[in-house]
Design a protein around this motif. Structure first.
Motif, short mmCIF file in Angstrom:
data_model
loop_
_atom_site.label_atom_id
_atom_site.label_comp_id
_atom_site.label_asym_id
_atom_site.label_seq_id
_atom_site.Cartn_x
_atom_site.Cartn_y
_atom_site.Cartn_z
N LEU A 4 0.84 -1.20 0.00
CA LEU A 4 0.00 0.00 0.00
C LEU A 4 0.87 1.24 0.00
O LEU A 4 1.94 1.26 0.62
CB LEU A 4 -0.91 0.01 1.23
N ARG A 5 0.41 2.31 -0.65
CA ARG A 5 1.22 3.52 -0.77
C ARG A 5 1.31 4.29 0.53
O ARG A 5 2.22 5.10 0.72
CB ARG A 5 0.66 4.41 -1.87
N ARG B 122 -18.35 6.08 -8.21
CA ARG B 122 -17.95 7.46 -7.94
C ARG B 122 -17.42 7.62 -6.52
O ARG B 122 -16.40 8.29 -6.29
CB ARG B 122 -19.12 8.41 -8.16
N LEU B 123 -18.09 6.98 -5.56
CA LEU B 123 -17.65 7.07 -4.17
C LEU B 123 -16.22 6.56 -4.02
O LEU B 123 -15.37 7.24 -3.44
CB LEU B 123 -18.59 6.24 -3.30
N HIS B 124 -15.93 5.38 -4.55
CA HIS B 124 -14.61 4.79 -4.35
C HIS B 124 -13.55 5.50 -5.19
O HIS B 124 -12.39 5.61 -4.75
CB HIS B 124 -14.66 3.30 -4.65
N GLU B 125 -13.91 6.00 -6.34
CA GLU B 125 -12.93 6.75 -7.13
C GLU B 125 -12.55 8.05 -6.43
O GLU B 125 -11.38 8.44 -6.41
CB GLU B 125 -13.48 7.05 -8.53
N ARG B 126 -13.52 8.73 -5.82
CA ARG B 126 -13.22 9.97 -5.10
C ARG B 126 -12.32 9.71 -3.90
O ARG B 126 -11.42 10.50 -3.60
CB ARG B 126 -14.52 10.64 -4.65
N ILE B 127 -12.53 8.60 -3.23
CA ILE B 127 -11.68 8.26 -2.08
C ILE B 127 -10.27 7.93 -2.53
O ILE B 127 -9.28 8.33 -1.90
CB ILE B 127 -12.32 7.11 -1.28
N ALA B 128 -10.15 7.21 -3.65
CA ALA B 128 -8.82 6.91 -4.20
C ALA B 128 -8.12 8.19 -4.61
O ALA B 128 -6.92 8.38 -4.31
CB ALA B 128 -8.96 5.96 -5.39
N ALA B 129 -8.82 9.07 -5.29
CA ALA B 129 -8.22 10.35 -5.70
C ALA B 129 -7.87 11.21 -4.49
O ALA B 129 -6.96 12.05 -4.56
CB ALA B 129 -9.19 11.10 -6.61
N GLY B 130 -8.59 10.98 -3.38
CA GLY B 130 -8.35 11.78 -2.17
C GLY B 130 -7.19 11.32 -1.33
O GLY B 130 -6.93 11.91 -0.27
N LEU C 232 -17.86 -4.63 -11.41
CA LEU C 232 -16.78 -4.64 -10.42
C LEU C 232 -15.47 -4.24 -11.07
O LEU C 232 -14.67 -3.50 -10.49
CB LEU C 232 -16.66 -6.03 -9.80
N ARG C 233 -15.24 -4.73 -12.29
CA ARG C 233 -14.00 -4.39 -12.99
C ARG C 233 -13.93 -2.90 -13.30
O ARG C 233 -12.88 -2.27 -13.19
CB ARG C 233 -13.90 -5.22 -14.27
N ALA C 234 -15.08 -2.30 -13.67
CA ALA C 234 -15.10 -0.85 -13.91
C ALA C 234 -14.74 -0.09 -12.65
O ALA C 234 -14.01 0.92 -12.69
CB ALA C 234 -16.49 -0.44 -14.41
N LEU C 235 -15.22 -0.57 -11.50
CA LEU C 235 -14.92 0.09 -10.23
C LEU C 235 -13.43 -0.01 -9.89
O LEU C 235 -12.80 0.99 -9.52
CB LEU C 235 -15.78 -0.51 -9.13
N THR C 236 -12.85 -1.20 -10.01
CA THR C 236 -11.43 -1.34 -9.67
C THR C 236 -10.56 -0.54 -10.62
O THR C 236 -9.54 0.04 -10.20
CB THR C 236 -10.99 -2.82 -9.67
N GLN C 237 -10.93 -0.47 -11.89
CA GLN C 237 -10.14 0.33 -12.84
C GLN C 237 -10.19 1.80 -12.47
O GLN C 237 -9.17 2.52 -12.59
CB GLN C 237 -10.67 0.10 -14.26
N ALA C 238 -11.34 2.27 -12.02
CA ALA C 238 -11.46 3.68 -11.60
C ALA C 238 -10.57 3.96 -10.40
O ALA C 238 -9.91 5.01 -10.32
CB ALA C 238 -12.91 4.01 -11.28
N HIS D 17 -7.83 2.23 -9.54
CA HIS D 17 -6.42 2.10 -9.93
C HIS D 17 -5.92 3.30 -10.71
O HIS D 17 -4.71 3.60 -10.68
CB HIS D 17 -6.25 0.83 -10.78
N ARG D 18 -6.81 4.00 -11.40
CA ARG D 18 -6.39 5.20 -12.14
C ARG D 18 -5.76 6.24 -11.22
O ARG D 18 -4.97 7.08 -11.66
CB ARG D 18 -7.58 5.81 -12.88
N HIS D 19 -6.10 6.18 -9.95
CA HIS D 19 -5.59 7.17 -8.99
C HIS D 19 -4.51 6.58 -8.08
O HIS D 19 -4.16 7.18 -7.06
CB HIS D 19 -6.75 7.72 -8.17
N GLY D 20 -4.00 5.41 -8.43
CA GLY D 20 -2.87 4.84 -7.70
C GLY D 20 -3.21 4.16 -6.40
O GLY D 20 -2.31 3.84 -5.61
N ALA D 21 -4.49 3.91 -6.16
CA ALA D 21 -4.91 3.25 -4.93
C ALA D 21 -5.23 1.78 -5.20
O ALA D 21 -5.40 1.36 -6.35
CB ALA D 21 -6.12 3.96 -4.32
N ALA D 22 -5.33 1.01 -4.12
CA ALA D 22 -5.72 -0.39 -4.21
C ALA D 22 -7.21 -0.51 -3.87
O ALA D 22 -7.79 0.34 -3.20
CB ALA D 22 -4.89 -1.23 -3.25
#
Length: 411
Positions: A21-22, A46-54, A87-93, A95-100
């Protein structure tokens, strides 16, 4: 603001099993109300992508049922091939922000409001009267046979393999809060007289079997996390000394990380959340059954005032018992609290309500812009997960009902 050595350590990488983990911040699983016919919605993405970007290192998709019968409510993800592209769309979103991304995989057992499809009664560690069924009309539950145990363990393995196929970096086995694996661990539910009941070691036999089979199936590729209740929060249930013993058993079986939660959905919800659900902070969900549950809990449970790090005393006992990585959860909402946890030797910090209120709180901390979260621990997000937009904080942007009506892969 000058960064202290302890908060700096929270931004160092953390190795858990095959995953690095980073930093040390994990979005804890919080039921989202963001699934449609068993698939995650655009709101969930959207929720999980925002948290990853955050800035969080890993975000956890809550309550992914290992079978349709494993759900507690209709709006939960089911781990099957229908949900796979979403699920794959969610994980890809993420991963775009460098999170697991982690998938919390679980089964509700007798804690369900849905009638079972493959058995006459909901399954649990023991049969007999089902207190959860007072609210659902399913007043009895069925003790799992050896064949049931084998089938459900296989479902956990299939769910973990599907999570790997969907691109998740970790799976979290939910062993707490009164769901099925917890129903074996806790003496509140497990009244068996065979090798799966009685002593703590026997009560842990089925959860450890599930853990071992999941590790064998995906443990070389995914981090395998266990979330469990260190204390059940009631006199006749497990206490923190039992929680420490449970941790030793999970460590010996090879779990990569433990998330140290507490409490039970029925018996001790204030232990879980660290504070009461006052009437003025409740929302009307438009669903009479859910509104009745929330109201009943508020009436029957004593008032509990929130305090930061409310589970620290219990979690310290686990930290003293094992050497494996531990994630603290329970009332973290300030830089001071995070520094204290790092000093106490915890390896990661799991944030739930805070990241619903501020998905970018981790970045805010790292930049030095602010020390404390805006989260007030009012618990209204718990009821908001039953509204059309799904889980959200009343202090922030509400969930998008339109996004919550389409699958994640359709955005």
């Amino acid at each position: 603001m000058q960064t202290s050595p302890r908060i700096t350590s929270a931004f160092e990488p953390l190795r858990i099993g095959p995953l690095t983990l980073r930093n040390r911040f994990i979005k804890a699983a919080t039921n989202e109300g963001a699934a449609l016919d068993g698939i995650p919605t655009g709101q969930s993405l959207r929720l999980h992508e925002r948290i990853a970007a955050g800035g969080a290192a890993m975000t956890t998709l809550a309550y992914c049922a290992v079978s349709p019968d494993g759900r507690t409510l209709p709006d939960q993800v089911v781990l099957d091939h229908n949900s796979l592209p979403h699920l794959r769309a969610l994980t890809q979103a993420v991963h775009r922000h460098g999170a697991a991304a982690s998938a919390q995989i679980t089964h509700g057992g007798c804690f369900t409001f849905l009638p079972p499809s493959r058995s006459a009664l909901p399954l649990s560690a023991s049969g007999g009267f089902n207190k959860v069924g007072i609210l659902s009309g399913m007043l009895r539950k069925q003790a799992m046979s050896e064949a049931d145990l084998s089938q459900v363990a296989d479902e956990f393995v299939r769910g973990a393999r599907l999570a790997r196929e969907a691109g998740f970096d970790a799976v979290e086995l939910h062993m707490g809060h009164g769901y099925l694996l917890s129903q074996f661990i806790s003496p509140l539910y497990n009244k068996r007289h065979d090798c799966y009941g009685g002593t703590l070691e026997n009560r842990m036999r089925f959860p450890l079997m599930v853990l071992r089979q999941v590790l064998d199936a995906v443990g070389q590729d995914l981090a395998v996390v266990c979330k469990y209740s260190v204390t059940d929060g009631v006199r006749s249930g497990n206490r923190a000394k039992d929680g420490a013993a449970i941790a030793r058993l999970l460590e010996a079986e090879g779990a990569h990380l433990l998330v140290l939660s507490a409490g039970m959905n029925v018996e001790s919800v204030t232990t879980m959340f660290g504070s009461s659900f006052p009437k003025e902070n409740r929302v009307s969900t438009g669903k009479p059954l859910i509104d009745a549950v929330v109201a009943l809990k508020s009436l029957l449970e004593p008032h509990v005032q929130f305090r930061e790090l409310y589970l620290l005393e219990h979690s310290r006992k686990v930290r003293a018992a094992v050497r494996m990585p531990l994630a603290y959860i329970g009332g973290v909402k300030s830089l001071e609290g995070i520094e204290h946890l790092m000093a106490q030797g915890f390896d990661a910090v799991a944030l739930g309500r805070v990241l619903l209120a501020e998905p970018d709180y981790v970045n805010t901390l790292q930049s030095g812009a602010r020390r404390d979260s805006i989260c007030t621990a009012c618990n209204r997000c718990v009821a908001m997960m039953y509204t059309p937009g799904g889980t959200s904080c009343v202090l922030g942007e509400p969930g998008d009902a339109q996004l919550n009506s389409v699958g994640a892969a359709l955005l």
